[in-house]
Scaffold this motif. Structure first.
Motif, PDB file in Angstrom:
ATOM      1  N   GLY A 166       0.789  -1.228   0.000  1.00 55.38           N
ATOM      2  CA  GLY A 166       0.000   0.000   0.000  1.00 55.38           C
ATOM      3  C   GLY A 166       0.817   1.271   0.000  1.00 55.38           C
ATOM      4  O   GLY A 166       0.280   2.347   0.266  1.00 55.38           O
ATOM      5  N   SER A 167       2.108   1.191  -0.319  1.00 50.94           N
ATOM      6  CA  SER A 167       3.001   2.338  -0.178  1.00 50.94           C
ATOM      7  C   SER A 167       3.574   2.772  -1.516  1.00 50.94           C
ATOM      8  O   SER A 167       3.724   1.967  -2.448  1.00 50.94           O
ATOM      9  N   THR A 168       3.942   4.060  -1.586  1.00 47.30           N
ATOM     10  CA  THR A 168       4.644   4.556  -2.769  1.00 47.30           C
ATOM     11  C   THR A 168       6.144   4.281  -2.687  1.00 47.30           C
ATOM     12  O   THR A 168       6.871   4.539  -3.645  1.00 47.30           O
ATOM     13  N   ALA A 169       6.609   3.773  -1.546  1.00 52.39           N
ATOM     14  CA  ALA A 169       8.010   3.353  -1.445  1.00 52.39           C
ATOM     15  C   ALA A 169       8.245   2.176  -2.390  1.00 52.39           C
ATOM     16  O   ALA A 169       7.291   1.464  -2.756  1.00 52.39           O
ATOM     17  N   PRO A 170       9.481   1.924  -2.802  1.00 49.71           N
ATOM     18  CA  PRO A 170       9.733   0.842  -3.761  1.00 49.71           C
ATOM     19  C   PRO A 170       9.220  -0.505  -3.255  1.00 49.71           C
ATOM     20  O   PRO A 170       9.435  -0.862  -2.097  1.00 49.71           O
ATOM     21  N   PRO A 171       8.523  -1.256  -4.107  1.00 51.51           N
ATOM     22  CA  PRO A 171       7.972  -2.546  -3.676  1.00 51.51           C
ATOM     23  C   PRO A 171       9.053  -3.611  -3.545  1.00 51.51           C
ATOM     24  O   PRO A 171      10.129  -3.506  -4.145  1.00 51.51           O
ATOM     25  N   LEU A 172       8.751  -4.630  -2.784  1.00 47.89           N
ATOM     26  CA  LEU A 172       9.571  -5.836  -2.730  1.00 47.89           C
ATOM     27  C   LEU A 172       9.079  -6.787  -3.817  1.00 47.89           C
ATOM     28  O   LEU A 172       7.871  -7.011  -3.946  1.00 47.89           O
ATOM     29  N   VAL A 173      10.006  -7.314  -4.612  1.00 46.99           N
ATOM     30  CA  VAL A 173       9.652  -8.327  -5.603  1.00 46.99           C
ATOM     31  C   VAL A 173      10.326  -9.627  -5.171  1.00 46.99           C
ATOM     32  O   VAL A 173      11.511  -9.844  -5.456  1.00 46.99           O
ATOM     33  N   PRO A 174       9.623 -10.491  -4.461  1.00 43.71           N
ATOM     34  CA  PRO A 174      10.255 -11.675  -3.877  1.00 43.71           C
ATOM     35  C   PRO A 174      10.623 -12.714  -4.929  1.00 43.71           C
ATOM     36  O   PRO A 174       9.949 -12.841  -5.963  1.00 43.71           O
ATOM     37  N   ASP A 175      11.677 -13.454  -4.643  1.00 39.71           N
ATOM     38  CA  ASP A 175      12.068 -14.561  -5.527  1.00 39.71           C
ATOM     39  C   ASP A 175      11.630 -15.898  -4.925  1.00 39.71           C
ATOM     40  O   ASP A 175      12.189 -16.948  -5.224  1.00 39.71           O
ATOM     41  N   PHE A 176      10.605 -15.855  -4.080  1.00 45.00           N
ATOM     42  CA  PHE A 176      10.048 -17.043  -3.438  1.00 45.00           C
ATOM     43  C   PHE A 176       8.582 -16.762  -3.149  1.00 45.00           C
ATOM     44  O   PHE A 176       8.134 -15.610  -3.212  1.00 45.00           O
ATOM     45  N   SER A 177       7.837 -17.800  -2.822  1.00 41.20           N
ATOM     46  CA  SER A 177       6.451 -17.642  -2.395  1.00 41.20           C
ATOM     47  C   SER A 177       6.310 -18.059  -0.938  1.00 41.20           C
ATOM     48  O   SER A 177       7.024 -18.962  -0.463  1.00 41.20           O
ATOM     49  N   SER A 178       5.402 -17.424  -0.236  1.00 39.24           N
ATOM     50  CA  SER A 178       5.130 -17.793   1.145  1.00 39.24           C
ATOM     51  C   SER A 178       4.496 -19.178   1.210  1.00 39.24           C
ATOM     52  O   SER A 178       3.858 -19.644   0.263  1.00 39.24           O
TER      53      SER A 178
END
Length: 505
Positions: free
Chosen positions: A91-103
């Protein structure tokens, strides 16, 4: 497509899965209908953070039709849960995290046959109990677009209430499953601490206050999804005790005669609307109709001091998260944050580790006291929201509240929040809409929001039933009975009923 869209709009996840399992409907048909409805309602509710349409269609083509929820469209919240390769904006304008894994939970959802078609909106870092952010704008309630969906799982609730998906992932650190469910006429179960793992993205969140589960139309969906997703993970630091029976079995049986407590007060001493009290009385009446014993109770250990300690804990967790995100980005993300988030994070920096530990110890002591005093009750009824779903923007600070927040931010005077008067003013502004849900986040108890009432103005109000730690089975059995007695399963938000949508839509 219209026939499939009507089926999607009318049917819960269990019912849709039965149609797929029986060969009546193809998974791709359901997914295409969900995508079409997401597009048709997108401007109305603004509930999607990332569209996953292409991957959803590919999964639908390959899914095993014998799986419990084969081909059922689903949404995953854009906060604190990782989908490999999908930006997590929080929900933020800060840079998103793009994960290389799934929860782990994403893997479990897919293993059950669910097809994620989108990630759903949340307020910045899940800190507001309305889903409005600079990043995504306002998420609107399908019952009335001028009103809020609640937060932080407001996007999830909007998509379910609008008939885009029959169930959606949600999370709850201070009411973020139960508040949207209460605002959108849905079932929202906040699970016991440790029931569902948050790994590997995190071990625990907000000192264990945060849990994950879903918002659904039906109690049976919540129960069946919990059966398929709960349980230990090697990386999880602890787990809830094993249930006495499968959750779906509990939801399908009569609860027997229960002892129900009713808590009517505001722990903050703030106003409770007559609509909320009518909804609570309706829940009490339904419980009596179910043959249960109902007793009025008080919770003297839950007061303004308790809520202030909760606020201190959340502030410190927010400060730590902002630090971690700044390190990840190699620079401070403070300037990109919303003002309220920045103020809360700074507040989390102004008290010592010793003060934080003392606050957590006070919360733990109050939790032990509450659990011991309410152990005789199978469930305790209390409100979720103090007022019907608010008009959009109603939680934005104005007047003295805006002046205080601006002053704290621009002059970096967050230390003023060490003074009880200033902290109390900020706390009241943040929590005046919803006074109760944080109680169970602190105690670790399960609690389920039940859509027992719709106001004369056509707005839903849910009431929650809190249970003993680890005892979701009793809550689900009780809630399923309340569902039958109230008829809420047949209620739908009026937004874009399928028969009103042209075939070409």
């Amino acid at each position: 497509m219209n026939d499939i869209e009507t089926l999607l709009w009318e049917t819960d996840a269990t019912g849709l899965a039965e149609r797929v399992n029986g060969g009546d409907v193809a998974p791709l048909e359901l997914v295409d209908a969900a995508i079409a409805r997401a597009e048709a309602t997108g401007h109305d509710i603004n509930a999607i953070a990332e569209k996953l349409y292409d991957s959803a269609r590919e999964q639908a083509k390959a899914v095993d039709r014998a799986l419990p929820f084969a081909g059922v469209p689903f949404a995953i919240k854009d906060l604190a849960i990782a989908i490999e390769g999908v930006p997590m904006h929080s929900g933020s304008t800060a840079p998103p995290l793009v994960p290389d894994f799934s929860s782990v939970m994403v893997d479990r959802y897919r293993a059950a046959g669910l097809i994620p078609i989108a990630t759903s909106t949340s307020p910045e870092y899940g800190l507001r109990l309305v889903t409005e952010s600079k990043r995504f704008g306002i998420t609107r309630n399908p019952w009335n677009r001028n009103h809020v969906t609640g937060g932080s799982s407001g996007g999830a609730a909007a998509l379910v209430a609008a008939g885009v998906v029959p169930a959606a992932h949600a999370s709850d650190g201070g009411g973020s499953i139960r508040v949207p469910a209460a605002c959108c006429g849905l079932v929202g179960l906040k699970t016991s601490r440790g029931r569902i793992p948050l790994t590997p993205l995190s071990s625990e969140s907000w000192y264990g206050f945060v849990v994950d589960h879903v918002v659904t139309r039906s109690v049976r969906d919540s129960a069946r999804l919990l059966d398929l997703t709960h349980g230990p993970d090697l990386l999880a630091p602890y787990q809830a005790r094993e249930p006495s029976e499968p959750f779906a079995q509990a939801a399908a049986r009569d609860p027997g005669k229960l002892t129900i407590g009713v808590y009517r007060k505001s722990p903050l001493g703030l106003e409770i609307s007559s609509d909320t009290m009518i909804a609570l009385e309706k829940a009490v009446s339904l419980a009596r109709d179910g043959g249960h014993s109902v007793e009025e109770i008080d919770l003297p250990m839950i007061d303004r001091a308790f809520m202030a300690d909760f606020a201190r804990a959340v502030a410190s967790a927010t400060a730590g998260f902002v630090r971690a995100e700044s390190i990840r980005n190699g620079r401070s993300i403070g300037p990109e944050l919303e003002r309220a988030t920045r103020v809360l994070a700074r507040f989390g920096e102004v008290f010592s580790a010793g003060e934080l530990y003392a606050a957590l110890e006070r919360l733990a002591a109050a939790s032990r006291d509450l659990i011991a005093r309410t152990a005789k009750y199978d469930a305790v009824l209390m409100p979720v929201i103090a007022h019907p779903p608010l008009k959009v923007g109603a939680m934005n600070p104005t007047g003295a509240d805006e002046f205080l927040e601006n002053t704290l931010d621009r002059l970096r005077l967050t230390r003023l929040l060490r003074i009880d008067q200033f902290l109390g003013q900020l706390m009241d502004k943040s929590l005046w809409f919803t006074h109760w849900p944080a109680i169970q986040n602190v105690t670790g108890q399960p609690s389920i929001s039940m859509p027992v009432h719709v106001t004369d103005a056509g707005l839903p109000i849910g009431i929650q039933a809190a249970g003993r730690p680890g005892d979701e089975t009793t809550l689900l059995s009780f809630a399923a009975q309340m569902e039958k007695l109230s008829g809420w399963l047949d209620r739908r938000a009026p937004l874009r009923r399928p028969e009103a949508i042209p075939a070409a839509a």
